[in-house]
Design an enzyme around this catalytic site. Sequence first.
Site, PDB file in Angstrom:
ATOM      1  N   ALA A 128     -71.952  40.126 -14.741  1.00 29.43           N
ATOM      2  CA  ALA A 128     -72.897  39.501 -13.818  1.00 29.43           C
ATOM      3  C   ALA A 128     -72.586  39.916 -12.381  1.00 29.43           C
ATOM      4  O   ALA A 128     -71.639  40.650 -12.114  1.00 29.43           O
ATOM      5  CB  ALA A 128     -72.815  37.975 -13.951  1.00 29.43           C
ATOM      6  N   HIS A 129     -73.448  39.470 -11.462  1.00 25.91           N
ATOM      7  CA  HIS A 129     -73.179  39.438 -10.017  1.00 25.91           C
ATOM      8  C   HIS A 129     -73.020  40.804  -9.364  1.00 25.91           C
ATOM      9  O   HIS A 129     -72.409  40.919  -8.302  1.00 25.91           O
ATOM     10  CB  HIS A 129     -71.932  38.584  -9.733  1.00 25.91           C
ATOM     11  CG  HIS A 129     -72.026  37.219 -10.345  1.00 25.91           C
ATOM     12  ND1 HIS A 129     -70.923  36.520 -10.803  1.00 25.91           N
ATOM     13  CD2 HIS A 129     -73.114  36.429 -10.598  1.00 25.91           C
ATOM     14  CE1 HIS A 129     -71.321  35.355 -11.304  1.00 25.91           C
ATOM     15  NE2 HIS A 129     -72.650  35.282 -11.186  1.00 25.91           N
ATOM     16  N   ARG A 149     -70.509  36.669 -19.299  1.00 21.98           N
ATOM     17  CA  ARG A 149     -71.233  36.086 -18.173  1.00 21.98           C
ATOM     18  C   ARG A 149     -72.317  37.058 -17.728  1.00 21.98           C
ATOM     19  O   ARG A 149     -72.042  38.238 -17.483  1.00 21.98           O
ATOM     20  CB  ARG A 149     -70.298  35.776 -17.006  1.00 21.98           C
ATOM     21  CG  ARG A 149     -70.989  34.871 -15.975  1.00 21.98           C
ATOM     22  CD  ARG A 149     -70.025  34.128 -15.094  1.00 21.98           C
ATOM     23  NE  ARG A 149     -70.657  32.897 -14.612  1.00 21.98           N
ATOM     24  CZ  ARG A 149     -70.324  32.267 -13.513  1.00 21.98           C
ATOM     25  NH1 ARG A 149     -69.342  32.729 -12.757  1.00 21.98           N
ATOM     26  NH2 ARG A 149     -70.937  31.162 -13.162  1.00 21.98           N
ATOM     27  N   HIS A 160     -67.108  39.803 -17.823  1.00 22.29           N
ATOM     28  CA  HIS A 160     -67.926  39.540 -16.638  1.00 22.29           C
ATOM     29  C   HIS A 160     -68.934  40.675 -16.454  1.00 22.29           C
ATOM     30  O   HIS A 160     -68.601  41.760 -15.994  1.00 22.29           O
ATOM     31  CB  HIS A 160     -67.046  39.417 -15.397  1.00 22.29           C
ATOM     32  CG  HIS A 160     -67.729  38.686 -14.282  1.00 22.29           C
ATOM     33  ND1 HIS A 160     -67.201  37.562 -13.688  1.00 22.29           N
ATOM     34  CD2 HIS A 160     -68.911  38.897 -13.661  1.00 22.29           C
ATOM     35  CE1 HIS A 160     -68.019  37.118 -12.750  1.00 22.29           C
ATOM     36  NE2 HIS A 160     -69.071  37.923 -12.719  1.00 22.29           N
ATOM     37  N   TYR A 215     -71.253  43.290 -10.373  1.00 18.80           N
ATOM     38  CA  TYR A 215     -70.012  43.986 -10.722  1.00 18.80           C
ATOM     39  C   TYR A 215     -70.352  45.161 -11.642  1.00 18.80           C
ATOM     40  O   TYR A 215     -71.504  45.369 -12.022  1.00 18.80           O
ATOM     41  CB  TYR A 215     -69.031  43.039 -11.394  1.00 18.80           C
ATOM     42  CG  TYR A 215     -68.519  41.915 -10.510  1.00 18.80           C
ATOM     43  CD1 TYR A 215     -68.823  41.851  -9.145  1.00 18.80           C
ATOM     44  CD2 TYR A 215     -67.730  40.902 -11.026  1.00 18.80           C
ATOM     45  CE1 TYR A 215     -68.358  40.825  -8.336  1.00 18.80           C
ATOM     46  CE2 TYR A 215     -67.251  39.863 -10.233  1.00 18.80           C
ATOM     47  CZ  TYR A 215     -67.568  39.827  -8.895  1.00 18.80           C
ATOM     48  OH  TYR A 215     -67.099  38.811  -8.104  1.00 18.80           O
TER      49      TYR A 215
END
Length: 664
Positions: A174-175, A225, A172, A177
Amino acid sequence: MTKHSALWQPIELGPVSVKNRIVVTAHALMYGDKDNLMTQQSIDYYEERAKGGAGLILTEAQAVHATSRGLGYRTHQGWKTDVIPVYERLAEAVHRHGAKIFVDLSHFGVEDYNGMFLDNWRALWSPSGLPSTTYGEIGRAMTRKDIDELIAGFGRSARNARVAGIDGAEVHAAHGYLLCSFLSPLTNRRTDEYGGSTENRCRIVRECAEAVRREGGPDFAVGVRLSLIEYTPGGIDEAEGEKIAKNLADSGLFDYFSISAGNASTFDRVVSPMSIPGAPLVELASRAKKVVGNLPVVTANGITELSVAEQIVTSGDADLVAMTRAHIADPFLIEKAQNGREDEIRHCVRANQGCIGRMSKGWELTCTQNPAAGREKTLGSASFRPASTPRKVLVIGGGPAGMRAAESAASRGHEVVLMERGDRLGGQIRYAAKLTTRGRWSVMIEDMERMLDKFKVDVRLNTTADVDSVRAVGADHVILATGSTWRTDGFSASVAARPSIPGWDGIRVLDPIEAIENPAACGNSVVIVDDTGEYLALGLAELLATKGKKVEVVSSKLFLGDNTLFNLDVGHLYPRLYALGVTLTPQHIVGEVNSNGVVINRIWDGAARVIPADSLVTVMLRDSDTTLLPVLEAQFDVTSVGDCLAPRRVDEAIYEGEMAGRGI
């Protein structure tokens, strides 16, 4: 040819074959236990979606290091070996239905809750010691030792998943993080080998993926992602996003790319609310496909219709389509479509109330449309039981609670009559659907109407129930779903000691439904008084302002529409209101109404201001309509549901309707 046949084609994600093109991406459930491990509640949730036909399911975030704790005990820790037996049960549950399961490997960085528990205080990790945009806490810049620990944590977490029989992992990045904050030029100000150029900023993602690849082994799929754009000045833009995607694709470490957008301050781009129509991120997936070679690409966000998903795949914009909220609302949407029952699908309305709205508060996920979400053990497909003794059931009231009660009872074999005094079903949701950008509420009504027709419920519109008409039906059980009415007497929850506002009878007063139905009755200048903090008052202000009216919204709350912050509408609604000239006045109450207009007082010191107005619209208290209850209870077996029990949200109304139908 089978309908939507393009979606049912298998696809290879590296060493893993996925049976169709529909993905349930990682999303927070908040079902974790005190040891930060996934629970049986989570497994039941994922299994229901596998049973319903999803090809690939991603777990919610599995933290790769002890420094990423999220919402205390609710955030799963994937690095602990204790997770292996839980993962084994998960893999077995999902595999028995032919689906594949990947873990989402994450670290929240500074976008984390620190200090929720007294033994959890720590300095949060970040690339460059910058603050969280969500919580404001300043992280500390990671050292080389920290980075080595992070990389090892990704590897250890992948090993736990692999030995448990999990099929793959998604890194992960993305976003907003931690890995995303390394990729972003906005949050990565490092001058070492992990900062500066795109190559350097991608380095930590590649090294974490190398660890996942090494520990996962040759039969373990590895994806990533990415937020292809952050929608934040100075952050990742589309050009930089493409460079990042190409750099990672050229590494040969990834079997697929899952393309998203946004960071912690633009999370409305991740889980778009009703204010953002359509499937807004498909174009980003299409851009990514042009730079990642032959690697499969997943697109996500806001895709609720299989026809839209099919168009995305057939056009080549993406190879797989995430329908995550669609699967929260109906885990069996694929099974229904493949078996010619597409008209039975319950569609996500993108209200963001039961999912992201609850998660934002640290509450367990559920769903407005689907009360079985998170309650699969007691309300899931395996819990369905036909009625042992079919009875005749009368439902009084055709709002969401009554409609769901009628459907629930009829689906179990009861003979059901539904009486509605109006000429249409849907209750107050029908009026909510008339507000700007709220049209998807009507989808929920249409879904329920189809199910009432499927189960042959005897719907009687324009029928006012009384004792004689109830007796004439000959029902064995009555479900009362008569809803609630808005108060227009000036009684305010924020000034509970005062029975009414002085001078209230000197101005035209309307409730929200009257204002929606007849904006002309509001005059040219309108004051809306809001005690709820929900979307309604602001949505009504927008509706009236688009008709040329001067509108001011007054509330005692610290800011207007505070609950729109949790469902991610606030960043879209506020700009529209300001563009229309709507005045928003928080931290005030209506003190009186006099010949000069509406007098409002600041709650802190009583300072007064007069607003000239033709009308007041009260979005304040509601009264349950229980007129029939005493007389019916004296003669019939009665269950009350929804607003007539207590005025609340539609989520509770549908849940109580479902339970009432199951309880007969």
